[in-house]
Design an enzyme around this catalytic site. Sequence first.
Site, PDB file in Angstrom:
ATOM      1  N   GLU A  61       0.823  -1.208   0.000  1.00 56.46           N
ATOM      2  CA  GLU A  61       0.000   0.000   0.000  1.00 56.46           C
ATOM      3  C   GLU A  61       0.862   1.265   0.000  1.00 56.46           C
ATOM      4  O   GLU A  61       0.519   2.259  -0.653  1.00 56.46           O
ATOM      5  CB  GLU A  61      -0.931   0.007   1.223  1.00 56.46           C
ATOM      6  CG  GLU A  61      -1.992  -1.078   1.217  1.00 56.46           C
ATOM      7  CD  GLU A  61      -1.452  -2.421   1.710  1.00 56.46           C
ATOM      8  OE1 GLU A  61      -2.145  -3.436   1.547  1.00 56.46           O
ATOM      9  OE2 GLU A  61      -0.316  -2.460   2.246  1.00 56.46           O
ATOM     10  N   GLU A 312      13.844  -4.511  -1.784  1.00 58.05           N
ATOM     11  CA  GLU A 312      14.689  -4.765  -2.946  1.00 58.05           C
ATOM     12  C   GLU A 312      14.043  -5.705  -3.957  1.00 58.05           C
ATOM     13  O   GLU A 312      14.509  -5.802  -5.091  1.00 58.05           O
ATOM     14  CB  GLU A 312      16.038  -5.336  -2.511  1.00 58.05           C
ATOM     15  CG  GLU A 312      16.864  -4.349  -1.703  1.00 58.05           C
ATOM     16  CD  GLU A 312      18.236  -4.883  -1.332  1.00 58.05           C
ATOM     17  OE1 GLU A 312      19.234  -4.154  -1.538  1.00 58.05           O
ATOM     18  OE2 GLU A 312      18.309  -6.022  -0.831  1.00 58.05           O
ATOM     19  N   LEU A 338       1.906  -7.054 -10.814  1.00 56.66           N
ATOM     20  CA  LEU A 338       2.423  -5.973 -11.649  1.00 56.66           C
ATOM     21  C   LEU A 338       3.905  -5.718 -11.395  1.00 56.66           C
ATOM     22  O   LEU A 338       4.601  -5.193 -12.271  1.00 56.66           O
ATOM     23  CB  LEU A 338       1.638  -4.686 -11.391  1.00 56.66           C
ATOM     24  CG  LEU A 338       0.188  -4.689 -11.873  1.00 56.66           C
ATOM     25  CD1 LEU A 338      -0.483  -3.388 -11.500  1.00 56.66           C
ATOM     26  CD2 LEU A 338       0.116  -4.906 -13.379  1.00 56.66           C
TER      27      LEU A 338
END
Length: 425
Positions: A61, A312, A338
């Site tokens: 988020e 990372e 995504l």
Amino acid sequence: MWLYSIGLCVALVAGLPFWLLRMATRGKYRAGLAERFGRVPARLVCGTRPSIWIHAVSVGEVIAVLPLAARLAEEHPEFCVLISTTTQAGQRVAQQRWGAERVFYFPLDFRWIVRRYLRALNPALIVLAETELWPNFIVEANHARVPIAVVNARISDRSYPRYRRLRWFWRPKLERIALYCAQTDEDARRLRDIGAPADRVRVSGNLKFDVAAPRSTALVDRLRPEVSSATVLVAGSTLDGEEKLLLEMWPELVHRFPGLLMVLAPRHPERFATVAAMLAARGVPFVRRTNWDGEPLLRESGSLFLLDSIGELASVYSLATVAFLGGSAFRGGGHNPLEPAQWGVPVVMGESYENFRGIVDALRAADAIRIAQRDKLLIELQVLLGDQQAARAMGERARALAQNQAGALDRTVAALNGLLAERER
């Protein structure tokens, strides 16, 4: 609301032994404790400016709302844009990317605690990401005449039945929220069904389509020469049980693809040591990212790189030949496909993806993702690793869809600007 507050107190007291034990053994449960109980951190530097308070639960988020925070800060320099989080991992990412002086832990949902934050931060607007709905927080913000907007709003398959059963409780709270920017038509329908006023619900799209692929990091720059001639499987955001599943099929994958390297990235930091112990017990050759000093990663067949770090993974996906997205093989709800798709990387997920249903459905419609049952996961990975031309084509379809679906950020900013304009009138 009194019954809710009493129930919250009872739950807190009843769970105190459990939480004390957790705090004694795990640092993440101690992190931000004073802030959660109402001590507004002195590091927040807004001066006399009112704020725009954005709340994002955890890492996913936070990453989704950072472009929104940047746009609001650029277009409204008269406000101090602050971000709160619930989890320690989310806090770290938010502080790294937005600055510690503008980031804090979200307070517990007690009215006196919420009031302290509202007085100290003087928000002109509160923005809640996805579906962070806390009853006392909503009521107190309403009493303080601070408009609330829910952005990237979604109602998951798992939570929808619970909200419906408690419509009598939620409807009065949802009526106090000024704006809902839903991810999909289905999310908008569910919001209206559980009590959100129909005229305040709009479909703005998913902000995660507007998150730009991260720039290369120092780690990726170091890894790229190491893996340039290798086939790389990145297993990202894995949950308990998924590492075991991957390790059971690992010998077959290595036999079929001798130059294969797996980058394994558990979702939760507190499991890093557990997963490392699992790899050691199985005799799997591996290197922990936190211990890696640059030695060759492919010295032994079937090597693994354990990504025991935070923040990372999104850039490491750029090195992948194929990505397996964790949280999906069992009932974890899935994670955001995504992140690898933006790099043109083909994605394989399990059947549990309800937390990202809209994104996954769009990718499936474009033949840009593979959904596999647990017993078929090995086959799907073998197919994509064995036919890299087809895999690259699938990854490019995913990349194109991610680029074409962008626009939620502009629509969300326009809607929030409308709320701010109404407030000034």
